[in-house]
Scaffold this motif. Sequence first.
Motif, PDB file in Angstrom:
ATOM      1  N   HIS B  47       0.845  -1.192   0.000  1.00  0.00           N
ATOM      2  CA  HIS B  47       0.000   0.000   0.000  1.00  0.00           C
ATOM      3  C   HIS B  47       0.884   1.247   0.000  1.00  0.00           C
ATOM      4  O   HIS B  47       1.854   1.313   0.751  1.00  0.00           O
ATOM      5  CB  HIS B  47      -0.896  -0.015   1.231  1.00  0.00           C
ATOM      6  CG  HIS B  47      -2.032   0.935   1.102  1.00  0.00           C
ATOM      7  ND1 HIS B  47      -1.859   2.295   1.213  1.00  0.00           N
ATOM      8  CD2 HIS B  47      -3.339   0.737   0.835  1.00  0.00           C
ATOM      9  CE1 HIS B  47      -3.023   2.886   1.034  1.00  0.00           C
ATOM     10  NE2 HIS B  47      -3.939   1.964   0.799  1.00  0.00           N
ATOM     11  N   PRO B  48       0.555   2.251  -0.844  1.00  0.00           N
ATOM     12  CA  PRO B  48       1.404   3.440  -0.934  1.00  0.00           C
ATOM     13  C   PRO B  48       1.678   4.100   0.423  1.00  0.00           C
ATOM     14  O   PRO B  48       2.792   4.560   0.676  1.00  0.00           O
ATOM     15  CB  PRO B  48       0.607   4.391  -1.824  1.00  0.00           C
ATOM     16  CG  PRO B  48      -0.318   3.511  -2.592  1.00  0.00           C
ATOM     17  CD  PRO B  48      -0.553   2.270  -1.794  1.00  0.00           C
ATOM     18  N   GLN B  50       1.854   2.626   3.261  1.00  0.00           N
ATOM     19  CA  GLN B  50       2.804   1.800   3.999  1.00  0.00           C
ATOM     20  C   GLN B  50       4.204   1.867   3.390  1.00  0.00           C
ATOM     21  O   GLN B  50       5.196   1.767   4.103  1.00  0.00           O
ATOM     22  CB  GLN B  50       2.274   0.373   4.100  1.00  0.00           C
ATOM     23  CG  GLN B  50       1.142   0.315   5.134  1.00  0.00           C
ATOM     24  CD  GLN B  50       0.282  -0.929   5.035  1.00  0.00           C
ATOM     25  OE1 GLN B  50      -0.624  -0.957   4.219  1.00  0.00           O
ATOM     26  NE2 GLN B  50       0.566  -1.922   5.836  1.00  0.00           N
ATOM     27  N   ALA B  54       7.636   3.117   5.429  1.00  0.00           N
ATOM     28  CA  ALA B  54       8.952   2.462   5.403  1.00  0.00           C
ATOM     29  C   ALA B  54      10.015   3.397   4.840  1.00  0.00           C
ATOM     30  O   ALA B  54      11.150   3.444   5.328  1.00  0.00           O
ATOM     31  CB  ALA B  54       8.874   1.179   4.578  1.00  0.00           C
TER      32      ALA B  54
END
Lengths: 252, 349
Positions: B47-48, B50, B54
């Motif tokens: 998911h963008p 997520q 990171a």
Amino acid sequence: MSDKDDFFIGWSAETPKADRRFFMLAGLGLLAGTGGAAALIGGAQDGGGPGTWDQGDIQEWRGIASALPYPTLRTRDTDGKIKTAFLSCLNKCTPELRINQYRDGEVVIRGSAIRRGEHLMIATEDSGAWISQASGSLPDQLALPEEEALGSAELRGEILDTKCWFGAMRPSSGKVHKACASLCIRSGLPPAFYVKPLREQERLLIITDRRGAPVSQDVLPYVADRMRLSGDVVRKGDVLYLRTDVSTFERV
Amino acid sequence: MAHDYKAIQWTPFKKRYDLFLLLGVATYLVLFFVFTAGGQPDGESLHPVQIAIAATGSLSFLMLTFILSIGPLARFTDRMKPFLYNRRHVGVATFIIALLHAALVVIWYHGFSETNVFVSLLASNPRYSSLQGFPFESLGVAAFFILFLMAATSHDFWNAHLGPGLWKALHMLVYVAFALLVGHVMFGFVQDQTSIVYPVLVGSSALWVSGLHIAAGFKSATPSDVHLGRFIEVAEVSAFEEGRARIVTPSKGERIAVFLHKGKLSAISNVCRHQGGPLGEGRVIDDCVTCPWHGFQYRLEDGRSPEPFSEKVATYSVKVEDGMVFVDSEPKEPGTRTEPVSLHGEDAL
Ligand code: FES
């Protein structure tokens, strides 16, 4: 060369030539290193799983709703297959099904599909009108299936929330996602047990208590940890349930 | 008149420096997205939001590793000085990226729910006694507050008002923050991922930072344990360079910078009154020691800033015996006139 030529003073407008050269080289080196690090760190991440959720794609789903153990809708998927879809609302919450109101009747639910493989969850639309009584007769195939006991089992795996794992989040398992999974389960979304390794796991078991009712909040501390669970496996149509007791949970 | 608080001007160098910084941040974030997408199996994607979590988390960790490397590297080569004097820019940028990381985490993982986000953040995992289950979030929260404190007090205004000593002590907390972050990443992201790349990267960052500091510590630990009464050994006369200093660390008190200028030795405190800059790394310009940080000047013979300024640093007696230079470990009152020692007169060799 004057005194100042190779003496870098932070406030000075002139930077010595040697410093400028070093700085340019170091800067370019650092930029290249930064790019390399991004490639390495970004590229080595584990897969997020094949879940999908297009929140904007609201559809109407006809079927039979039931509230226990978790809100579900027996419905016909877009490909014609009959499935048990779990219900959630848009956020980390469960829609309130005033089940008596819709007992024995067909309903229409408006919402978007969260899918992973054959698994389906419907995220209901965020308005009062997300559910309504359908007119017409009840097709036989949608009748709630009988339950079938498959015997007892002891399994190792991880407790997760269905909504995130079906596609609301990617990745949706493990320690980093633990707090989020706890919030979902706390709000009444069905907790599931996945047998490790996740990747080879095609079916999931929905966790209920011994009597087949929703699990209590006691399950929360164990979410996302490696667990050993034992209990009775029951099949209801396309859903497997694991009836178990939190007091027997064991961390591995 | 004292210099007092004075805003430091922008220079072309600082602008170029910040341009590189910005470029570095942008390069990392863009490439992180590109390579994350490329690294996923067919039909899968992260998911963008997520990915952004990171990306910002790993970037602020890398930037902090870089920041902590600058100081010790500058002990090995003067060419690192430009990085050293502009370290704060990287520090503030690191905080902003960490803030982004924290905000995304709080909204994405802990928000969208009826439970209070901070309860979720700090109480959803109570397994403090377990290594495997340790709530890594709390380590990140603690590190974040340290970075916040540092970024908030990074401006010269605070340096001037807290005093260089307290300011420096506060900013030493960065090492605590780094240690907390190593734990945060190890018990969180690294524990979740299967690739060996992550533990190796975090482990080598931690080793690199501590190794560098140990090496730099050895390098600058001058053999100041050779004593002549109160006097401590600095270096042989031949080791001195015109217009530059040798720095010694007495067992207590500020470090001492012993300068050779026009054939004479004189010693003043190594600590600049402006913001604690290292005077011993400065140069003698117009008969004054010039601080490398922002150019404050002090006269060699009495440690005073030339008129109209009124800053003064401590001075020290110097003596030469058998070609070896010694300096008194006891400072004189700041601004005390102390006659420089000539290397050519009888009192020298
Ligand atoms: S620290 Fe600013 S001039 Fe010395």
